[in-house]
Design a protein around this motif. Sequence first.
Motif, PDB file in Angstrom:
ATOM      1  N   SER A 210      38.439   1.357   5.099  1.00 45.25           N
ATOM      2  CA  SER A 210      39.567   0.989   4.243  1.00 45.25           C
ATOM      3  C   SER A 210      40.269  -0.247   4.806  1.00 45.25           C
ATOM      4  CB  SER A 210      40.559   2.150   4.176  1.00 45.25           C
ATOM      5  OG  SER A 210      41.806   1.708   3.727  1.00 45.25           O
ATOM      6  N   PRO A 211      40.680  -1.178   3.925  1.00 44.72           N
ATOM      7  CA  PRO A 211      41.420  -2.351   4.412  1.00 44.72           C
ATOM      8  C   PRO A 211      42.671  -1.951   5.202  1.00 44.72           C
ATOM      9  CG  PRO A 211      40.828  -2.641   2.115  1.00 44.72           C
ATOM     10  CD  PRO A 211      40.441  -1.242   2.490  1.00 44.72           C
ATOM     11  N   LEU A 212      43.326  -0.856   4.807  1.00 40.26           N
ATOM     12  CA  LEU A 212      44.506  -0.395   5.530  1.00 40.26           C
ATOM     13  C   LEU A 212      44.143  -0.023   6.960  1.00 40.26           C
ATOM     14  CD1 LEU A 212      47.485   0.405   5.643  1.00 40.26           C
ATOM     15  CD2 LEU A 212      46.822   2.634   4.743  1.00 40.26           C
ATOM     16  N   MET A 213      43.038   0.675   7.128  1.00 40.76           N
ATOM     17  CA  MET A 213      42.601   1.066   8.462  1.00 40.76           C
ATOM     18  C   MET A 213      42.221  -0.165   9.279  1.00 40.76           C
ATOM     19  SD  MET A 213      42.090   3.430  10.611  1.00 40.76           S
ATOM     20  CE  MET A 213      41.485   5.049  10.306  1.00 40.76           C
ATOM     21  N   LEU A 214      41.508  -1.081   8.653  1.00 41.98           N
ATOM     22  CA  LEU A 214      41.059  -2.271   9.370  1.00 41.98           C
ATOM     23  C   LEU A 214      42.228  -3.168   9.771  1.00 41.98           C
ATOM     24  CD1 LEU A 214      37.860  -3.133   7.297  1.00 41.98           C
ATOM     25  CD2 LEU A 214      37.988  -2.043   9.542  1.00 41.98           C
ATOM     26  N   THR A 215      43.194  -3.347   8.876  1.00 39.43           N
ATOM     27  CA  THR A 215      44.328  -4.210   9.217  1.00 39.43           C
ATOM     28  C   THR A 215      45.233  -3.582  10.263  1.00 39.43           C
ATOM     29  OG1 THR A 215      45.629  -3.382   7.364  1.00 39.43           O
ATOM     30  CG2 THR A 215      44.372  -5.408   7.003  1.00 39.43           C
ATOM     31  N   ASN A 216      45.276  -2.266  10.297  1.00 40.45           N
ATOM     32  CA  ASN A 216      46.094  -1.588  11.302  1.00 40.45           C
ATOM     33  C   ASN A 216      45.616  -1.869  12.717  1.00 40.45           C
ATOM     34  OD1 ASN A 216      48.438   0.011  10.967  1.00 40.45           O
ATOM     35  ND2 ASN A 216      47.294   1.327   9.581  1.00 40.45           N
ATOM     36  N   PHE A 217      44.325  -2.078  12.865  1.00 41.80           N
ATOM     37  CA  PHE A 217      43.776  -2.283  14.202  1.00 41.80           C
ATOM     38  C   PHE A 217      43.082  -3.635  14.350  1.00 41.80           C
ATOM     39  CE2 PHE A 217      44.175   2.276  13.607  1.00 41.80           C
ATOM     40  CZ  PHE A 217      44.937   2.588  14.722  1.00 41.80           C
TER      41      PHE A 217
ATOM     42  N   ASN B 290      42.712  -7.359  15.555  1.00 40.42           N
ATOM     43  CA  ASN B 290      43.113  -8.054  16.785  1.00 40.42           C
ATOM     44  C   ASN B 290      43.770  -7.112  17.782  1.00 40.42           C
ATOM     45  OD1 ASN B 290      42.240 -10.556  15.718  1.00 40.42           O
ATOM     46  ND2 ASN B 290      44.186 -10.782  14.637  1.00 40.42           N
ATOM     47  N   PRO B 291      43.077  -6.078  18.206  1.00 41.70           N
ATOM     48  CA  PRO B 291      43.698  -5.114  19.117  1.00 41.70           C
ATOM     49  C   PRO B 291      44.105  -5.716  20.459  1.00 41.70           C
ATOM     50  CG  PRO B 291      41.347  -4.697  18.915  1.00 41.70           C
ATOM     51  CD  PRO B 291      41.696  -5.745  17.911  1.00 41.70           C
ATOM     52  N   ALA B 292      43.481  -6.834  20.822  1.00 41.56           N
ATOM     53  CA  ALA B 292      43.846  -7.467  22.089  1.00 41.56           C
ATOM     54  C   ALA B 292      45.272  -8.000  22.050  1.00 41.56           C
ATOM     55  CB  ALA B 292      42.873  -8.593  22.414  1.00 41.56           C
ATOM     56  N   ARG B 293      45.796  -8.239  20.861  1.00 38.69           N
ATOM     57  CA  ARG B 293      47.171  -8.744  20.736  1.00 38.69           C
ATOM     58  C   ARG B 293      48.202  -7.615  20.670  1.00 38.69           C
ATOM     59  NH1 ARG B 293      46.510 -13.763  16.503  1.00 38.69           N
ATOM     60  NH2 ARG B 293      45.071 -14.942  17.797  1.00 38.69           N
ATOM     61  N   LEU B 294      47.718  -6.379  20.592  1.00 36.52           N
ATOM     62  CA  LEU B 294      48.625  -5.239  20.512  1.00 36.52           C
ATOM     63  C   LEU B 294      48.768  -4.579  21.877  1.00 36.52           C
ATOM     64  CD1 LEU B 294      47.202  -3.534  17.297  1.00 36.52           C
ATOM     65  CD2 LEU B 294      49.205  -5.015  17.442  1.00 36.52           C
ATOM     66  N   THR B 295      49.923  -4.032  22.112  1.00 37.96           N
ATOM     67  CA  THR B 295      50.102  -3.274  23.346  1.00 37.96           C
ATOM     68  C   THR B 295      49.492  -1.890  23.144  1.00 37.96           C
ATOM     69  OG1 THR B 295      52.217  -2.307  22.679  1.00 37.96           O
ATOM     70  CG2 THR B 295      52.296  -4.470  23.767  1.00 37.96           C
TER      71      THR B 295
ATOM     72  N   ARG C  97      50.458   3.461  16.012  1.00 41.33           N
ATOM     73  CA  ARG C  97      49.745   3.324  14.731  1.00 41.33           C
ATOM     74  C   ARG C  97      48.786   4.491  14.533  1.00 41.33           C
ATOM     75  NH1 ARG C  97      48.551  -3.152  13.944  1.00 41.33           N
ATOM     76  NH2 ARG C  97      50.738  -3.775  14.101  1.00 41.33           N
ATOM     77  N   ARG C  98      48.063   4.824  15.585  1.00 43.23           N
ATOM     78  CA  ARG C  98      47.138   5.950  15.513  1.00 43.23           C
ATOM     79  C   ARG C  98      47.903   7.246  15.240  1.00 43.23           C
ATOM     80  NH1 ARG C  98      45.288   6.416  20.635  1.00 43.23           N
ATOM     81  NH2 ARG C  98      46.686   8.155  20.964  1.00 43.23           N
ATOM     82  N   SER C  99      49.013   7.441  15.904  1.00 45.85           N
ATOM     83  CA  SER C  99      49.824   8.646  15.703  1.00 45.85           C
ATOM     84  C   SER C  99      50.347   8.744  14.275  1.00 45.85           C
ATOM     85  CB  SER C  99      50.997   8.684  16.681  1.00 45.85           C
ATOM     86  OG  SER C  99      50.533   8.822  17.990  1.00 45.85           O
ATOM     87  N   ALA C 100      50.764   7.613  13.712  1.00 49.07           N
ATOM     88  CA  ALA C 100      51.270   7.609  12.332  1.00 49.07           C
ATOM     89  C   ALA C 100      50.167   8.004  11.350  1.00 49.07           C
ATOM     90  CB  ALA C 100      51.837   6.236  11.982  1.00 49.07           C
ATOM     91  N   ILE C 101      48.963   7.495  11.567  1.00 48.86           N
ATOM     92  CA  ILE C 101      47.832   7.840  10.690  1.00 48.86           C
ATOM     93  C   ILE C 101      47.501   9.325  10.831  1.00 48.86           C
ATOM     94  CG2 ILE C 101      45.352   7.492  10.332  1.00 48.86           C
ATOM     95  CD1 ILE C 101      45.877   4.506  11.053  1.00 48.86           C
ATOM     96  N   ARG C 102      47.460   9.818  12.067  1.00 47.36           N
ATOM     97  CA  ARG C 102      47.163  11.238  12.291  1.00 47.36           C
ATOM     98  C   ARG C 102      48.227  12.137  11.673  1.00 47.36           C
ATOM     99  NH1 ARG C 102      44.844  11.887  18.440  1.00 47.36           N
ATOM    100  NH2 ARG C 102      42.789  11.038  17.988  1.00 47.36           N
ATOM    101  N   LYS C 103      49.478  11.743  11.797  1.00 48.26           N
ATOM    102  CA  LYS C 103      50.573  12.539  11.240  1.00 48.26           C
ATOM    103  C   LYS C 103      50.457  12.600   9.721  1.00 48.26           C
ATOM    104  CE  LYS C 103      55.599  12.924  11.261  1.00 48.26           C
ATOM    105  NZ  LYS C 103      56.858  12.350  11.714  1.00 48.26           N
ATOM    106  N   SER C 104      50.137  11.480   9.113  1.00 45.35           N
ATOM    107  CA  SER C 104      49.974  11.423   7.663  1.00 45.35           C
ATOM    108  C   SER C 104      48.813  12.309   7.214  1.00 45.35           C
ATOM    109  CB  SER C 104      49.745   9.974   7.233  1.00 45.35           C
ATOM    110  OG  SER C 104      49.470   9.892   5.873  1.00 45.35           O
ATOM    111  N   LEU C 105      47.683  12.221   7.899  1.00 44.41           N
ATOM    112  CA  LEU C 105      46.528  13.042   7.545  1.00 44.41           C
ATOM    113  C   LEU C 105      46.807  14.531   7.774  1.00 44.41           C
ATOM    114  CD1 LEU C 105      43.535  10.872   8.821  1.00 44.41           C
ATOM    115  CD2 LEU C 105      44.191  11.331   6.459  1.00 44.41           C
ATOM    116  N   ALA C 106      47.497  14.861   8.861  1.00 47.80           N
ATOM    117  CA  ALA C 106      47.832  16.265   9.136  1.00 47.80           C
ATOM    118  C   ALA C 106      48.736  16.815   8.041  1.00 47.80           C
ATOM    119  CB  ALA C 106      48.493  16.403  10.503  1.00 47.80           C
ATOM    120  N   SER C 107      49.674  16.018   7.593  1.00 50.65           N
ATOM    121  CA  SER C 107      50.575  16.437   6.515  1.00 50.65           C
ATOM    122  C   SER C 107      49.783  16.666   5.228  1.00 50.65           C
ATOM    123  CB  SER C 107      51.649  15.376   6.296  1.00 50.65           C
ATOM    124  OG  SER C 107      52.415  15.674   5.175  1.00 50.65           O
TER     125      SER C 107
END
Length: 177
Positions: free
Chosen positions: A29-36, A38-43, A50-60
Motif C-alpha cells: 500500500s502507498p500508505l505503508m510505503l510512504t510511512n517507511f 527513507n528510513p535512514a532519515r528517521l530516528t 509509526r509501527r506502533s500506530a499501524i499496529r494499534k489501528s489493526l488491533a482495533s
Amino acid sequence: PTFPRRSGPALEKTTVLGVVLSVGLPFRSPLMLTNFQNPARLTMQQCGSRRSAIRKSLASHVSTSTSLFMSLLKGGKEQMSLTLRWMKDALKVNAKAGRDINYRSGSDSSSPVEVWGVMAVLLGLCAPFVNNAEKRKLIDPGFLNDDKAHFGVYGVEECPRLNSAQQEGGGGGGGRV
C-alpha cells in the motif's frame, strides 16, 4: 467487474462481511510505503511510533471485527447460520491461500489482507475457549477430521498429526467444537 459467485473476490467485494474484513493495510500500500520511506532519515523513535500506530489501528480493527462476528453468531439462529455459511465459504475458497502464503490466484482467492482478516477473526472467536480452563475442555481436536462438522474445509491430509492420532484411536469429532 463481475466475479464468479463462489470465489474469494466475490466474497470480498460483494458481501458486507467481506468488505469489513478486507479493511487492512496491504504490504504494498502507498500508505505503508510512504510511512517507511527513507528510513535512514528517521530516528528509531519515529520508526517505532509509526509501527506502533499501524499496529494499534489493526488491533482495533480486529477487535471490532471479532465483536461484529460474535454479535452475529449470538444474534439468533438465522444470523448465526448465515454467518457460519459465509465463514465456511471464505475458508473453502481461500483454502490454498491459507496453506501457502505464496499462493495467489486473483480469480479464485481473496486478497492476502482478506485472508489475514478471516484468520484474525477466527482466532479472536477462539479466545474465550483458549483463555478459560473450563471451556478449554470443550475443544475437540478431532473436529478437524469430521467433514460434517466443518463442511469439508479441512482435509485429513492437511493435518497429518491429527490424522495419525485418529488412526490410533484418538480424536473423533465427537460433536464438540
